[in-house]
Motif scaffolding. Structure first.
Motif, PDB file in Angstrom:
ATOM      1  N   CYS A 351       0.762  -1.271   0.193  1.00 48.33           N
ATOM      2  CA  CYS A 351      -0.019  -0.019  -0.080  1.00 48.33           C
ATOM      3  C   CYS A 351       0.835   1.170   0.001  1.00 48.33           C
ATOM      4  O   CYS A 351       0.437   2.289  -0.738  1.00 48.33           O
ATOM      5  CB  CYS A 351      -1.041   0.184   1.140  1.00 48.33           C
ATOM      6  N   GLY A 352       1.950   1.391   0.661  1.00 51.35           N
ATOM      7  CA  GLY A 352       2.879   2.357   0.944  1.00 51.35           C
ATOM      8  C   GLY A 352       3.550   2.703  -0.496  1.00 51.35           C
ATOM      9  O   GLY A 352       3.388   3.708  -0.906  1.00 51.35           O
ATOM     10  N   HIS A 353       3.900   1.510  -1.392  1.00 49.96           N
ATOM     11  CA  HIS A 353       4.522   1.842  -2.632  1.00 49.96           C
ATOM     12  C   HIS A 353       3.718   2.203  -3.748  1.00 49.96           C
ATOM     13  O   HIS A 353       3.878   2.964  -4.686  1.00 49.96           O
ATOM     14  CB  HIS A 353       5.172   0.627  -3.119  1.00 49.96           C
ATOM     15  N   GLU A 354       2.265   1.730  -3.688  1.00 51.01           N
ATOM     16  CA  GLU A 354       1.299   1.580  -4.829  1.00 51.01           C
ATOM     17  C   GLU A 354       0.089   2.853  -4.534  1.00 51.01           C
ATOM     18  O   GLU A 354      -0.259   3.117  -5.307  1.00 51.01           O
ATOM     19  CB  GLU A 354       0.856   0.453  -5.340  1.00 51.01           C
ATOM     20  N   ARG A 355      -0.274   2.666  -3.064  1.00 47.86           N
ATOM     21  CA  ARG A 355      -1.728   3.260  -3.058  1.00 47.86           C
ATOM     22  C   ARG A 355      -1.885   4.487  -2.045  1.00 47.86           C
ATOM     23  O   ARG A 355      -2.645   5.239  -2.335  1.00 47.86           O
ATOM     24  CB  ARG A 355      -2.641   2.200  -2.330  1.00 47.86           C
ATOM     25  N   LEU A 356      -0.878   4.339  -0.965  1.00 44.54           N
ATOM     26  CA  LEU A 356      -1.044   5.556  -0.075  1.00 44.54           C
ATOM     27  C   LEU A 356      -1.112   6.932  -0.739  1.00 44.54           C
ATOM     28  O   LEU A 356      -0.034   7.248  -1.263  1.00 44.54           O
ATOM     29  CB  LEU A 356       0.051   5.470   1.046  1.00 44.54           C
ATOM     30  N   ARG A 357      -2.021   7.760  -0.472  1.00 44.00           N
ATOM     31  CA  ARG A 357      -2.320   9.174  -0.771  1.00 44.00           C
ATOM     32  C   ARG A 357      -2.094  10.431   0.070  1.00 44.00           C
ATOM     33  O   ARG A 357      -1.639  11.312  -0.124  1.00 44.00           O
ATOM     34  CB  ARG A 357      -3.399   9.043  -1.864  1.00 44.00           C
TER      35      ARG A 357
END
Length: 436
Positions: A351-357
């Motif tokens: 999630c940190g690499h790809e999703r976290l906004r």
């Protein structure tokens, strides 16, 4: 082709409305109306006359007004405006927003309900003059209503919900936020008739207790979204009932329900695997144990508000990092036990690499510049809140923004005591709030 004043009837009869709309749109796109030559040409072939006539035809045709939103146009309208709209649009109108129209009252909405019986989506947010009488009118004439917003309509009582349940059985969305006269009796009457409800917003309905949630459990098995913000009388017992009766739940707001414990998180974990949004701000009794079970069972979580969940530690972040790859927004403000190590796990996760906004870390006192270095791995990060993170420095933020130039960082730096003024006692102003 030249149009004269006698051609209006011909245009109205011969040209479909869809074609008239396309012609007008094309003219707006392809002509520079401020150019004198273009204006002269348009006038010479009669297009200006055509536009005027075509516009009048379209504007006065109620079938073209299926959706109306006055909020961004004008909210200081009087009731007669709503009455005129209803008479013009009649059965064609499907969606009307009167959000913020505080001058609209029961009488005009009764006329509206009588004329617009096919209305499906009605927003009365902030229409503070309306009472139960409006809901009686909607119940009597608007059986096709699916979406109703009554936010801050503070005169609404249980009687309104009884009326809605009898006449608006197709209702799927109902917002009763801050209608603080509503009690469990009103909720029971509502859900007995409106069993297809998918979204029910009860923010600020402070009289509601667990028994109200029991009624929802019994009848609203299709419920997807429930908001109980500031319903401070709700306990674990009520949340457990909701989770057992509403397994399709995807969004739940429990912020301000300060009596809740890990028992509520356990019920969510075991019964609501589709959960995507959980707001639990100020639920100060929740712990890592509850969030661990939740993370291991609810892998679709996208947004979590854990502000002031003061007992959680890096353990919660580790579990979210492992089991919740879709996480996009996370608030940890005032979670003072969170450290750089927790941020490390979050930053190195899927999630940190790809999703976290969005990440909110206000008043996380153990966070330092090291955490900002870890967050450089979150290439999609758009907003970072760091108010009162006293161990974070301007230099650390600057280094992170060199790697993530698009991220908006909100930070607060306590002012340094200004030096004593030489030769006088005048006050000195200092900069303390910085939006980077």
């Amino acid at each position: 082709m030249v149009f004269s004043n006698n051609d209006e009837g011909l245009i109205n009869k011969k040209l479909p409305k869809e074609l008239l709309l396309r012609m007008l749109f094309s003219l707006l796109l392809n002509f520079t109306w401020s150019n004198p030559e273009c204006t002269k040409y348009v006038h010479s072939i009669g297009l200006d006359s055509f536009c005027n006539m075509a516009w009048n035809i379209l504007a006065l045709d109620g079938s073209n007004w299926q959706r109306i939103d006055l909020f961004n146009f004008q909210t200081d309208v009087e009731g007669r405006v709503v009455e005129n709209i209803s008479k013009r649009c009649g059965g064609f109108l499907r969606k009307l927003s009167l959000r913020g129209c505080i001058g609209v009252g029961d009488s005009s909405l009764k006329t509206f309900a009588q004329n617009c019986r096919n209305i499906e989506h009605l927003n009365l947010n902030g229409c503070t003059k309306i009472t139960d009488s409006t809901c009686y009118s909607l119940s009597r004439f608007c059986s096709k209503l699916k979406h109703l917003d009554l936010t801050s309509c503070v005169s609404i009582t249980n009687s309104s919900l009884k009326g809605i349940s009898e006449g608006c059985r197709n209702l799927e969305y109902l917002n009763l936020s801050w209608c603080d006269q509503i009690t469990k009796d009103g909720v029971e009457a509502l859900v007995r008739g409106c069993r297809g409800l998918k979204a029910l917003l009860l923010r600020g309905c402070t009289q509601l207790e667990d028994e109200a949630l029991k009624h929802i459990q019994n009848y609203c098995h299709e419920l997807v979204s429930l908001n109980l913000q500031s319903c401070s009388r709700v306990t674990d017992e009520g949340v457990v009932q909701i989770c057992r009766g509403c397994p399709r739940l995807q969004a739940l707001c429990l912020s301000g329900c300060s009596n809740l414990t890990d028992a509520s998180l356990t019920a969510l974990a075991l019964n609501c695997p589709r959960l995507q949004i959980l707001e639990a701000a100020r639920c100060s009794h929740l712990t890592d144990a509850g969030f661990t079970l939740l993370a291991r069972n609810c892998h679709d979580l996208e947004k979590m508000d854990l502000e002031e969940c003061i007992l959680i530690t890096d353990g919660t972040l580790i579990q979210l990092s492992i089991h919740c790859p879709k996480l996009q927004a996370l608030s940890l403000s005032h979670c003072e036990l969170i450290t750089d190590d927790g941020i490390l796990h979050l930053s190195n996760s899927t999630c940190g690499h790809e999703r976290l906004r969005v990440l909110e870390l206000d008043n996380c006192l153990l966070i330092t510049d090291v955490a900002l270095e870890h967050l450089e791995n979150c290439r999609g990060l758009e907003r970072l809140e760091l108010y009162d993170c006293q161990q974070v420095t301007r230099a650390g933020i600057k280094r992170m923004r060199a790697q993530l130039p698009h991220v908006k960082v909100h930070a607060y730096f306590a002012p340094v005591t200004p030096p004593t003024a030489v030769g006088g006692s005048g006050h000195r102003l200092c900069r303390c709030c910085v939006i980077l």
